[in-house]
Design a protein around this motif. Structure first.
Motif, PDB file in Angstrom:
ATOM      1  N   UNK A 123      -8.827 -15.411  -5.474  1.00  0.00           N
ATOM      2  CA  UNK A 123      -9.947 -14.023  -4.978  1.00  0.00           C
ATOM      3  C   UNK A 123     -10.468 -13.452  -5.918  1.00  0.00           C
ATOM      4  N   UNK A 124     -12.174 -13.140  -5.239  1.00  0.00           N
ATOM      5  CA  UNK A 124     -13.711 -13.786  -6.651  1.00  0.00           C
ATOM      6  C   UNK A 124     -13.533 -11.903  -6.601  1.00  0.00           C
ATOM      7  N   UNK A 125     -13.378 -11.062  -5.796  1.00  0.00           N
ATOM      8  CA  UNK A 125     -13.461  -9.844  -5.878  1.00  0.00           C
ATOM      9  C   UNK A 125     -12.943  -9.537  -7.362  1.00  0.00           C
ATOM     10  N   UNK A 126     -11.382  -9.619  -7.452  1.00  0.00           N
ATOM     11  CA  UNK A 126     -10.434  -9.683  -8.655  1.00  0.00           C
ATOM     12  C   UNK A 126     -11.096  -9.837  -9.942  1.00  0.00           C
ATOM     13  N   UNK A 127     -11.768 -11.509  -9.725  1.00  0.00           N
ATOM     14  CA  UNK A 127     -12.276 -12.137 -10.652  1.00  0.00           C
ATOM     15  C   UNK A 127     -12.906 -11.625 -11.230  1.00  0.00           C
ATOM     16  N   UNK A 128     -14.032 -10.864 -10.169  1.00  0.00           N
ATOM     17  CA  UNK A 128     -15.595 -10.468 -10.486  1.00  0.00           C
ATOM     18  C   UNK A 128     -14.867  -9.601 -11.356  1.00  0.00           C
ATOM     19  N   UNK A 129     -14.248  -8.978 -11.371  1.00  0.00           N
ATOM     20  CA  UNK A 129     -13.932  -6.994 -11.992  1.00  0.00           C
ATOM     21  C   UNK A 129     -13.314  -7.215 -13.489  1.00  0.00           C
ATOM     22  N   UNK A 130     -12.034  -8.336 -13.450  1.00  0.00           N
ATOM     23  CA  UNK A 130     -11.478  -8.957 -14.851  1.00  0.00           C
ATOM     24  C   UNK A 130     -13.157  -9.564 -15.792  1.00  0.00           C
ATOM     25  N   UNK A 131     -13.517 -10.474 -14.932  1.00  0.00           N
ATOM     26  CA  UNK A 131     -14.584 -11.281 -16.219  1.00  0.00           C
ATOM     27  C   UNK A 131     -16.256 -11.679 -15.595  1.00  0.00           C
ATOM     28  N   UNK A 162       7.430 -19.900  -9.860  1.00  0.00           N
ATOM     29  CA  UNK A 162       7.434 -18.266  -9.973  1.00  0.00           C
ATOM     30  C   UNK A 162       6.036 -17.449  -9.507  1.00  0.00           C
ATOM     31  N   UNK A 163       6.685 -16.536  -8.703  1.00  0.00           N
ATOM     32  CA  UNK A 163       5.928 -15.567  -7.938  1.00  0.00           C
ATOM     33  C   UNK A 163       5.474 -14.703  -9.096  1.00  0.00           C
ATOM     34  N   UNK A 164       4.335 -13.858  -8.476  1.00  0.00           N
ATOM     35  CA  UNK A 164       3.546 -12.528 -10.014  1.00  0.00           C
ATOM     36  C   UNK A 164       4.866 -11.507  -8.354  1.00  0.00           C
ATOM     37  N   UNK A 165       6.246 -10.309  -9.396  1.00  0.00           N
ATOM     38  CA  UNK A 165       6.594  -9.789  -9.182  1.00  0.00           C
ATOM     39  C   UNK A 165       6.533  -7.904  -8.759  1.00  0.00           C
ATOM     40  N   UNK A 166       4.620  -7.836  -9.167  1.00  0.00           N
ATOM     41  CA  UNK A 166       4.462  -6.927  -9.325  1.00  0.00           C
ATOM     42  C   UNK A 166       4.729  -5.919  -7.631  1.00  0.00           C
ATOM     43  N   UNK A 217      -0.006 -15.978  -7.743  1.00  0.00           N
ATOM     44  CA  UNK A 217      -0.139 -15.283  -9.584  1.00  0.00           C
ATOM     45  C   UNK A 217      -1.018 -13.992  -9.425  1.00  0.00           C
ATOM     46  N   UNK A 218      -0.117 -13.134 -10.991  1.00  0.00           N
ATOM     47  CA  UNK A 218      -1.119 -11.874 -10.659  1.00  0.00           C
ATOM     48  C   UNK A 218      -1.593 -12.106 -12.567  1.00  0.00           C
ATOM     49  N   UNK A 219      -3.452 -11.554 -12.606  1.00  0.00           N
ATOM     50  CA  UNK A 219      -2.720 -11.165 -13.715  1.00  0.00           C
ATOM     51  C   UNK A 219      -3.674  -9.453 -14.368  1.00  0.00           C
ATOM     52  N   UNK A 220      -3.377  -8.829 -15.062  1.00  0.00           N
ATOM     53  CA  UNK A 220      -3.998  -7.682 -15.562  1.00  0.00           C
ATOM     54  C   UNK A 220      -3.797  -6.672 -14.428  1.00  0.00           C
ATOM     55  N   UNK A 221      -1.906  -6.951 -13.510  1.00  0.00           N
ATOM     56  CA  UNK A 221      -1.862  -6.124 -12.436  1.00  0.00           C
ATOM     57  C   UNK A 221      -2.471  -6.316 -11.336  1.00  0.00           C
ATOM     58  N   UNK A 222      -3.050  -7.380 -11.369  1.00  0.00           N
ATOM     59  CA  UNK A 222      -4.500  -7.561 -10.047  1.00  0.00           C
ATOM     60  C   UNK A 222      -3.407  -8.774  -9.526  1.00  0.00           C
ATOM     61  N   UNK A 223      -3.661  -9.079  -8.379  1.00  0.00           N
ATOM     62  CA  UNK A 223      -3.649 -10.149  -7.586  1.00  0.00           C
ATOM     63  C   UNK A 223      -4.883 -11.025  -7.780  1.00  0.00           C
ATOM     64  N   UNK A 224      -4.305 -12.453  -8.772  1.00  0.00           N
ATOM     65  CA  UNK A 224      -4.818 -13.329  -9.057  1.00  0.00           C
ATOM     66  C   UNK A 224      -4.991 -14.564  -8.588  1.00  0.00           C
ATOM     67  N   UNK A 225      -4.574 -15.395  -7.510  1.00  0.00           N
ATOM     68  CA  UNK A 225      -4.685 -16.120  -7.308  1.00  0.00           C
ATOM     69  C   UNK A 225      -2.914 -16.773  -6.395  1.00  0.00           C
ATOM     70  N   UNK A 226      -3.705 -17.928  -4.604  1.00  0.00           N
ATOM     71  CA  UNK A 226      -3.007 -18.080  -4.356  1.00  0.00           C
ATOM     72  C   UNK A 226      -2.613 -19.426  -4.571  1.00  0.00           C
TER      73      UNK A 226
END
Length: 215
Positions: free
Chosen positions: A39-47, A202-206, A174-183
């Motif tokens: 999800x590009x907007x979340x990647x932009x926010x993180x990196x 293994x799924x993200x459990x957040x 998957x999640x990263x830094x408590x954000x949705x990262x990838x499908x």
């Protein structure tokens, strides 16, 4: 004797307790593919914002971009494999920016993952595009106009509803830094959906993962 047992135990844990990766393996020696959609907007926010990535500019409207098509084993994965295939040219990688977001990512994906496919760079990019195009990205996420927090399972359910040929054990979020990262979707070498291996499934459990809207 006790020291020897401790060393053996640690080596066993290192071998079986974490996903196994390998570098420099023979091209084409893998079991299946993982299609990773970011999800590009979340990647932009993180990196991406810190890098000044053009795909993060206001108005870019990039949603689920292709992170990569990754050769995978039932446990672990190969990377940076030995291959006689010619590396892609700058024009080759530039032609992939519509799905990868940047030619730099397209290049990196070839070097780390594409070299393990046993394909030429052109055939690998074609296969990745075919896999990406075959997945229906739920339009509901593009309609968001503000940040929301949601369980990762909501994202998975949206993909399952939009892609009836997928079962829950064929897809993971998957999640990263408590954000949705990838499908991530598991596919055979012929791009038919299949069950994911144990270190992919293994799924993200957040339950309150951040999901940001398009820019």
């Amino acid at each position: 004797m006790q020291f020897r047992r401790t060393v053996i135990a640690l080596l066993t844990l290192a071998t079986f307790g974490t996903p196994a990766t390998a570098e420099g393996e023979k091209a084409g020696a893998f079991d299946y593919y993982v299609l990773a959609l970011s999800w590009s907007p979340n990647w932009c926010l993180r990196e991406g914002d810190a890098r000044g990535a053009p795909e993060c500019a206001e108005g870019a409207a990039r949603g689920w971009g292709l992170h990569g098509l990754w050769p995978q084993n039932e446990r672990g994965w190969p990377s940076f494999c030995r291959t006689n295939a010619r590396s892609p040219s700058r024009s080759d990688t530039a032609a992939e920016t519509d799905i990868y977001g940047s030619s730099g990512l397209a290049w990196h994906q070839w070097k780390k993952h594409g070299t393990c496919s046993g394909l030429s760079s052109a055939a690998y990019y074609d296969l990745a595009r075919e896999a990406y195009s075959a997945v229906t990205r739920p339009v509901v996420f593009r309609a968001l106009d503000q940040d929301i927090r949601l369980p990762a399972g909501v994202v998975e359910e949206a993909f399952l509803k939009s892609n009836p040929d997928l079962d829950p054990d064929m897809i993971t979020v998957t999640c990263k830094a408590n954000q949705i990262q990838e499908v991530r979707i598991c596919l055979t070498k012929d791009l038919i959906p299949r069950r994911c291996g144990t270190d992919v499934i293994r799924d993200c459990t957040a339950d309150r993962a951040l999901f940001t809207p398009l820019r």
